[in-house]
Design a protein around this motif. Structure first.
Motif, mmCIF file in Angstrom:
data_model
loop_
_atom_site.group_PDB
_atom_site.id
_atom_site.type_symbol
_atom_site.label_atom_id
_atom_site.label_comp_id
_atom_site.label_asym_id
_atom_site.label_seq_id
_atom_site.Cartn_x
_atom_site.Cartn_y
_atom_site.Cartn_z
ATOM 1 N N GLY A 116 37.216 106.320 65.161
ATOM 2 C CA GLY A 116 36.476 105.074 65.300
ATOM 3 C C GLY A 116 35.576 105.071 66.522
ATOM 4 N N ALA A 120 31.172 105.079 66.496
ATOM 5 C CA ALA A 120 30.350 104.042 67.115
ATOM 6 C C ALA A 120 29.071 104.605 67.724
ATOM 7 C CB ALA A 120 31.161 103.298 68.175
ATOM 8 N N GLU A 177 25.512 102.423 56.582
ATOM 9 C CA GLU A 177 26.856 102.127 56.066
ATOM 10 C C GLU A 177 27.936 102.431 57.090
ATOM 11 O OE1 GLU A 177 25.602 103.217 51.448
ATOM 12 O OE2 GLU A 177 26.211 104.783 52.851
ATOM 13 N N ARG A 178 27.542 102.543 58.338
ATOM 14 C CA ARG A 178 28.476 102.877 59.415
ATOM 15 C C ARG A 178 29.614 101.859 59.512
ATOM 16 N NH1 ARG A 178 27.055 105.997 64.394
ATOM 17 N NH2 ARG A 178 24.914 105.960 63.598
ATOM 18 N N GLU A 179 29.298 100.575 59.342
ATOM 19 C CA GLU A 179 30.343 99.546 59.457
ATOM 20 C C GLU A 179 31.364 99.649 58.333
ATOM 21 O OE1 GLU A 179 28.843 95.626 59.892
ATOM 22 O OE2 GLU A 179 27.740 96.043 61.745
ATOM 23 N N GLN A 180 30.927 100.012 57.122
ATOM 24 C CA GLN A 180 31.871 100.207 56.016
ATOM 25 C C GLN A 180 32.839 101.335 56.338
ATOM 26 O OE1 GLN A 180 30.353 100.273 51.940
ATOM 27 N NE2 GLN A 180 28.378 99.587 52.717
ATOM 28 N N ALA A 182 33.669 102.366 59.314
ATOM 29 C CA ALA A 182 34.557 101.905 60.383
ATOM 30 C C ALA A 182 35.726 101.100 59.815
ATOM 31 C CB ALA A 182 33.769 101.062 61.386
ATOM 32 N N ALA A 183 35.472 100.314 58.764
ATOM 33 C CA ALA A 183 36.538 99.531 58.130
ATOM 34 C C ALA A 183 37.560 100.433 57.455
ATOM 35 C CB ALA A 183 35.934 98.561 57.116
ATOM 36 N N TRP A 198 29.214 103.303 49.242
ATOM 37 C CA TRP A 198 28.367 104.438 49.590
ATOM 38 C C TRP A 198 28.263 105.444 48.444
ATOM 39 C CZ3 TRP A 198 32.284 103.958 53.778
ATOM 40 C CH2 TRP A 198 33.516 104.521 53.443
#
Length: 244
Positions: A116, A120, A177-180, A182-183, A198
């Motif tokens: 994670g 970032a 799609e970085r936040e997806q 990260a989830a 994605w």
């Protein structure tokens, strides 16, 4: 005859390479951390329970991947990829030995935290993926060519993966799609209550161009120098024993 492998993906991969093309069948007793290959095959539980289950096992065909690149030709059993997982393996290896070693939940938690943190600030790579009748070109933070269901610290990046169907499952996560992603990293290991949107492909052969370095199973940081990689499947190359 049965051959037994009792460790993580690097050891199991080496054994698979040796029994490929023989009449031997491979049985796995997981002693690794994430045990991604074993979990894909449904091999889990105590040693005593596994021994009992192997008295009458089912025989499962298991595909082998072949990757060709500037480094030559190599086989793989888990995945080949660039971006986050490659960087994550390099980072975790550099930090070894880990105080959490031997404590599986703690090791998985630590690895996911590192992934994670890396995600970032992870630079994107401009990559091109080419397969039969399809070309995808974009900025990505992760591309993985999967032969099993979960990779790294139990990351599940797509839905059902059949390691004996003669197909790779390819996941490509764009910068947007970085936040997806990260989830997914923050979820419990092997949780599948989400369906990320994605890019996902199912292919028998694919070409990947533009990456600096890749991982091949658990060996990471392999320099490619923006050269082209060609990946192909050898369907059902090994027979693996699994519980019924």
């Amino acid at each position: 005859a049965a051959t037994w492998a009792l460790r993580g993906v690097y050891f199991v991969g080496g054994v698979i390479g040796r029994v490929r093309g023989t009449h031997a069948r491979l049985g796995i007793v997981p002693f690794g951390t994430a045990n991604n290959i074993a979990n894909t095959l449904g091999v889990r539980g105590s040693i005593r329970d596994l021994v009992r289950s192997y008295r009458d096992p089912r025989v499962v065909p298991f595909d082998i991947g072949v990757v060709r690149g500037p480094f030559g030709v190599r086989t793989f059993v888990e995945s080949v990829g660039t971006g986050l997982v490659d960087r994550g393996i390099v980072t975790m290896d550099a930090e070894a030995p880990h105080a959490e070693q031997g404590d599986v939940p703690a090791m998985l938690k630590k690895a996911r935290a590192r992934y994670g943190e890396l995600l970032a600030t992870l630079p994107t790579q401009h990559l091109l993926l080419r397969t039969a009748g399809k070309v995808i070109e974009d900025d990505f933070v992760l591309v993985e060519v999967l032969n099993i269901r979960t990779i790294g610290p139990g990351l599940r990046l797509t839905g059902k993966v059949d390691s004996g169907d003669g197909w790779f499952d390819v996941v490509a996560v764009r910068a947007a799609e970085r936040e997806q992603l990260a989830a997914v990293i923050a979820a419990e290991p092997r949780a599948d209550a989400f369906t990320p949107a994605w890019t996902r492909l199912q292919v028998a052969e694919i070409e990947l161009m533009g990456c600096d370095s890749v991982h091949i199973d658990d060996r990471a940081g392999i320099q490619v120098g923006n050269g082209a990689l060609t990946l192909s499947v050898r369907p059902g190359a090994v027979d693996v024993l699994a519980p019924r």
